[in-house]
Write a protein that holds these residues in place. Sequence first.
Motif, PDB file in Angstrom:
ATOM      1  N   LEU A 176       0.642  -1.303   0.154  1.00 51.16           N
ATOM      2  CA  LEU A 176      -0.040   0.007  -0.042  1.00 51.16           C
ATOM      3  C   LEU A 176       0.594   1.331   0.009  1.00 51.16           C
ATOM      4  O   LEU A 176       0.324   2.292  -0.296  1.00 51.16           O
ATOM      5  CB  LEU A 176      -1.026  -0.005   1.233  1.00 51.16           C
ATOM      6  CG  LEU A 176      -1.879  -1.129   1.397  1.00 51.16           C
ATOM      7  CD1 LEU A 176      -2.857  -1.145   2.487  1.00 51.16           C
ATOM      8  CD2 LEU A 176      -2.782  -1.059   0.247  1.00 51.16           C
ATOM      9  N   GLY A 177       2.024   1.106   0.504  1.00 51.04           N
ATOM     10  CA  GLY A 177       2.905   2.434   0.352  1.00 51.04           C
ATOM     11  C   GLY A 177       2.988   2.959   1.745  1.00 51.04           C
ATOM     12  O   GLY A 177       1.926   2.723   2.562  1.00 51.04           O
ATOM     13  N   PRO A 178       4.004   3.818   2.159  1.00 49.06           N
ATOM     14  CA  PRO A 178       3.922   4.503   3.503  1.00 49.06           C
ATOM     15  C   PRO A 178       2.348   5.345   3.386  1.00 49.06           C
ATOM     16  O   PRO A 178       1.866   5.691   2.391  1.00 49.06           O
ATOM     17  CB  PRO A 178       4.957   5.375   3.557  1.00 49.06           C
ATOM     18  CG  PRO A 178       5.458   5.575   2.276  1.00 49.06           C
ATOM     19  CD  PRO A 178       4.930   4.168   1.239  1.00 49.06           C
ATOM     20  N   VAL A 179       1.978   5.551   4.661  1.00 46.13           N
ATOM     21  CA  VAL A 179       0.918   6.604   4.611  1.00 46.13           C
ATOM     22  C   VAL A 179       0.959   7.916   4.524  1.00 46.13           C
ATOM     23  O   VAL A 179       0.471   8.734   3.732  1.00 46.13           O
ATOM     24  CB  VAL A 179       0.271   6.257   6.325  1.00 46.13           C
ATOM     25  CG1 VAL A 179      -0.966   7.527   6.323  1.00 46.13           C
ATOM     26  CG2 VAL A 179      -0.253   5.080   6.587  1.00 46.13           C
ATOM     27  N   LEU A 180       2.232   8.477   4.803  1.00 44.99           N
ATOM     28  CA  LEU A 180       2.482   9.610   4.877  1.00 44.99           C
ATOM     29  C   LEU A 180       4.024   9.931   3.752  1.00 44.99           C
ATOM     30  O   LEU A 180       4.785   9.160   3.988  1.00 44.99           O
ATOM     31  CB  LEU A 180       3.163  10.319   6.296  1.00 44.99           C
ATOM     32  CG  LEU A 180       1.786  10.369   7.400  1.00 44.99           C
ATOM     33  CD1 LEU A 180       2.216  11.108   8.722  1.00 44.99           C
ATOM     34  CD2 LEU A 180       0.495  11.365   6.747  1.00 44.99           C
ATOM     35  N   ILE A 181       3.963  10.982   3.291  1.00 46.09           N
ATOM     36  CA  ILE A 181       5.291  11.218   2.197  1.00 46.09           C
ATOM     37  C   ILE A 181       5.945  12.459   2.850  1.00 46.09           C
ATOM     38  O   ILE A 181       5.190  13.440   3.068  1.00 46.09           O
ATOM     39  CB  ILE A 181       4.804  11.104   1.010  1.00 46.09           C
ATOM     40  CG1 ILE A 181       3.948  10.013   0.392  1.00 46.09           C
ATOM     41  CG2 ILE A 181       5.970  11.401  -0.268  1.00 46.09           C
ATOM     42  CD1 ILE A 181       4.754   8.681   0.376  1.00 46.09           C
ATOM     43  N   PRO A 182       7.271  12.297   2.846  1.00 46.27           N
ATOM     44  CA  PRO A 182       7.992  13.704   3.192  1.00 46.27           C
ATOM     45  C   PRO A 182       7.669  14.861   2.090  1.00 46.27           C
ATOM     46  O   PRO A 182       7.424  14.723   1.247  1.00 46.27           O
ATOM     47  CB  PRO A 182       9.445  13.302   2.940  1.00 46.27           C
ATOM     48  CG  PRO A 182       9.458  11.759   3.166  1.00 46.27           C
ATOM     49  CD  PRO A 182       8.228  11.077   2.556  1.00 46.27           C
ATOM     50  N   GLY A 183       7.554  15.959   2.890  1.00 46.57           N
ATOM     51  CA  GLY A 183       7.105  17.100   2.104  1.00 46.57           C
ATOM     52  C   GLY A 183       6.024  17.407   1.702  1.00 46.57           C
ATOM     53  O   GLY A 183       5.688  18.297   0.763  1.00 46.57           O
TER      54      GLY A 183
END
Length: 370
Positions: free
Chosen positions: A211-218
């Motif tokens: 699913l990918g990480p919940v939060l993405i940097p920036g």
Amino acid sequence: MTVCWLSLVLFAANPTAPVVRPSDNPTAVEVTVELSAAQAERLKSGRIDAELGQKLLIFSLVDEQDRAGEPIFGNYERDKTTLIFRPRFGLVRGSRYRATFRIEDASDKARELTSDYLVPPVASKSVAVVETVYPSGHEVPANLLKFYIHFSQPMHEGREIFAHLHLLDDEGQPMEAPWRETELWSADARRLTLWIHPGRIKQGVALRDDLGPVLIPGRKYALLIDAEMRDAQCQPLGKSFRKEFRTTKELRERVNLRDWKLATPSANSRQPLAIQFSRPLDRHLAARCLHVRDADGREVAGTVSVSDSERRWHFQPRQPWSAQVYETAVDLILEDLAGNSVERVFDDDTTTDAIPDNADPILKLTWKPQ
């Protein structure tokens, strides 16, 4: 007393739908149905077995999707042509229950007549609101582990709370499956610990890969607590709550006390001891995982506060500081916002980055009043 009645008769008026009668206490009810002469003859007079009673009449809790659950426990009794059911335990305030009368018509087709009963909630002088959310700052690492949500009064518990907790992306759209849906309430039901799913934070875990990480940097995000979330009296919140924040890079370093800055108080004063952390820490762990002790190892009595977006810790002693050496002891479970502790990085499931087992389990900062 206000009682909310909802009745639905699915078939002919004879026989009739069950009747739910509350006592002076609306959580204590009696459910009755009128039997035909033939039905009454098949049941003995007085107390009857629950299994037999449930073939004709059941009383169930109804969920938010209008689905009736399993029959609740209680006692059945026949009085002439009246079948009576009395629940063994009190009903839950603000919940809806359904009485179902199972009958057969002349063609032997099974039919059901139902009546719903909504237990009135306790009247409250005020509605609940969200008082505070931690982290209190507006920048968090992209591998943020959890939120603490503080309410003004006790809240209604149950898995349905997650339907009212939303994580919105920078376009205002709800994120898919962001939460670890495990309820973690304080004893007074006023503080909820809301975890972002660890499986989407830890590197190399299948859920993150899929699913990918919940939060993405920036990027910008918002935590939205909608106004339909209910308090312990089943009243909705007074208003929705929205906390906006921005993510920085993921943080994968142990909490290091060598990076902290101490502002020591003066001897013979009650000035606070202040510690400036190198990065924001878990607010509630910071409040309870640091201990001030005197030269004899006795804990110093005082009051702790955490401020500056969880970057600063103050300790106000009850008695003035004396001219001796003190220590501030730190529990190993102290964590930052990404779950990295004094002992290890959150992602690390081995002891590779852990403090050796033979080390002192409490880390200490030694200092002396000026």
